[in-house]
Write a protein that holds these residues in place. Structure first.
Motif, short mmCIF file in Angstrom:
data_model
loop_
_atom_site.label_atom_id
_atom_site.label_comp_id
_atom_site.label_asym_id
_atom_site.label_seq_id
_atom_site.Cartn_x
_atom_site.Cartn_y
_atom_site.Cartn_z
N LEU A 38 0.80 -1.22 0.00
CA LEU A 38 0.00 0.00 0.00
C LEU A 38 0.83 1.27 0.00
O LEU A 38 0.42 2.29 -0.54
CB LEU A 38 -0.93 0.00 1.21
N GLU A 74 -7.96 6.89 5.61
CA GLU A 74 -7.82 6.28 4.29
C GLU A 74 -7.00 5.00 4.36
O GLU A 74 -7.32 4.00 3.70
CB GLU A 74 -7.18 7.27 3.32
N GLU A 77 -9.03 2.20 5.88
CA GLU A 77 -9.99 1.66 4.92
C GLU A 77 -9.30 0.74 3.91
O GLU A 77 -9.80 -0.34 3.58
CB GLU A 77 -10.68 2.80 4.18
N GLU A 78 -8.13 1.15 3.44
CA GLU A 78 -7.39 0.33 2.47
C GLU A 78 -6.94 -0.98 3.09
O GLU A 78 -7.03 -2.05 2.46
CB GLU A 78 -6.18 1.10 1.96
N ASN A 80 -8.23 -2.68 5.61
CA ASN A 80 -9.36 -3.59 5.82
C ASN A 80 -9.93 -4.12 4.51
O ASN A 80 -10.54 -5.19 4.48
CB ASN A 80 -10.46 -2.89 6.63
N ARG A 81 -9.71 -3.39 3.43
CA ARG A 81 -10.19 -3.85 2.14
C ARG A 81 -9.39 -5.07 1.66
O ARG A 81 -9.92 -5.97 1.03
CB ARG A 81 -10.08 -2.73 1.11
N TYR A 82 -8.09 -5.10 1.98
CA TYR A 82 -7.22 -6.15 1.44
C TYR A 82 -6.74 -7.18 2.46
O TYR A 82 -6.17 -8.20 2.07
CB TYR A 82 -6.01 -5.49 0.77
N GLN A 85 -10.02 -12.00 5.90
CA GLN A 85 -11.23 -11.77 6.68
C GLN A 85 -11.06 -12.06 8.17
O GLN A 85 -11.88 -11.62 8.97
CB GLN A 85 -12.37 -12.62 6.13
N ARG A 88 -8.70 -7.76 11.30
CA ARG A 88 -9.40 -6.49 11.08
C ARG A 88 -8.75 -5.39 11.91
O ARG A 88 -8.45 -5.57 13.09
CB ARG A 88 -10.87 -6.62 11.48
#
Length: 244
Positions: A38, A74, A77-78, A80-82, A85, A88
């Motif tokens: 990232l 931001e 959010e990124e 947790n998107r990748y 599961q 977190r």
């Protein structure tokens, strides 16, 4: 820029928190790998404690540093998107340059959950120890009282070659019964290798009648791992919170 984050994770499929050379299945490794993708930066994610393989966390705290500033919301959010599961990020924000998740921690609380039902729920089998036998909870509380305060917990440490001090302070041990679930909360200023699980295993032996309540004080006095009880399995243990 120093960042602090609070995480939760299901440790079932991981070989613990700490990054290892022989496996990619660690929490720290997954976080560092993602941050590299990232941000383009190599960074070390320092956790407040190294949870063992199979141990879970509801409130693990970690910090990492980046050369270039990233907006915390931001980045959260990124991540947790990748992330997988079972990991977190609950909270991410900037911290002072001197903040270190492990070195600055004052108190940590773990909870160990035990399912005492005749037919333990299949949905919680990865998160509670199934224990069908009778337990004398009052005897367990009596034994737990011996552990409060500052002691040498060498008998409750799995690392026989421990060179550093094995003295720790336990602030509170609380045992709660809720229907068929027994929860053991342990708060201290720090914990040795497998210390919480050895404490739980010893208390279970007291509760079952295998050992007298006085065995806990004897174990403290002897400073010998063999004097304490068994090591409880990892899957019932959660790192609940870290205080600073």
């Amino acid at each position: 820029m120093n960042y602090k984050m609070i995480l939760e994770y299901d440790g079932t499929s991981y070989n613990g928190w700490q990054k290892q050379g022989n496996t990619e299945r660690t929490i720290q490794g997954k976080l560092e790998e993602l941050l590299k993708k990232l941000t383009g930066e190599d960074t070390e994610v320092a956790g407040s404690g190294r949870t063992d393989a199979g141990v879970h966390a509801l409130g693990q705290v970690a910090n990492f540093r980046l050369k270039e500033y990233r907006e915390p919301e931001e980045l959260l959010e990124e991540m947790n998107r990748y992330l997988p599961q079972d990991i977190r990020v609950l909270e991410l924000k900037t911290a002072s340059e001197r903040f270190h998740s492990r070195l600055n921690a004052l108190r940590k609380t773990y909870v160990y959950r035990i399912d005492r039902g005749d037919k333990p729920s299949v949905f919680y089998r990865k998160y509670r120890l199934a224990y069908g036998g009778p337990l004398d909870v009052e005897r367990m509380k009596e034994a737990a009282d011996c552990l409060l305060g500052t002691h040498d917990f060498k008998s409750f440490c799995a690392n026989k070659r421990m060179r550093k001090s094995t003295v720790r302070c336990i602030h509170e041990i609380r045992i709660e019964e809720q229907q068929e679930v027994l929860s053991i909360y342990i708060t201290g200023n720090g914990f040795l290798h497998h210390m919480v699980r050895i404490i739980v295993g010893t208390l279970l032996e007291v509760g079952s009648g295998e050992k007298p309540a006085a065995c806990v004080q004897e174990a403290l006095d002897q400073c010998d791992r063999a004097a304490a009880g068994q090591t409880a399995p990892p899957h019932g243990l959660f790192l609940l919170k870290v205080e600073y």
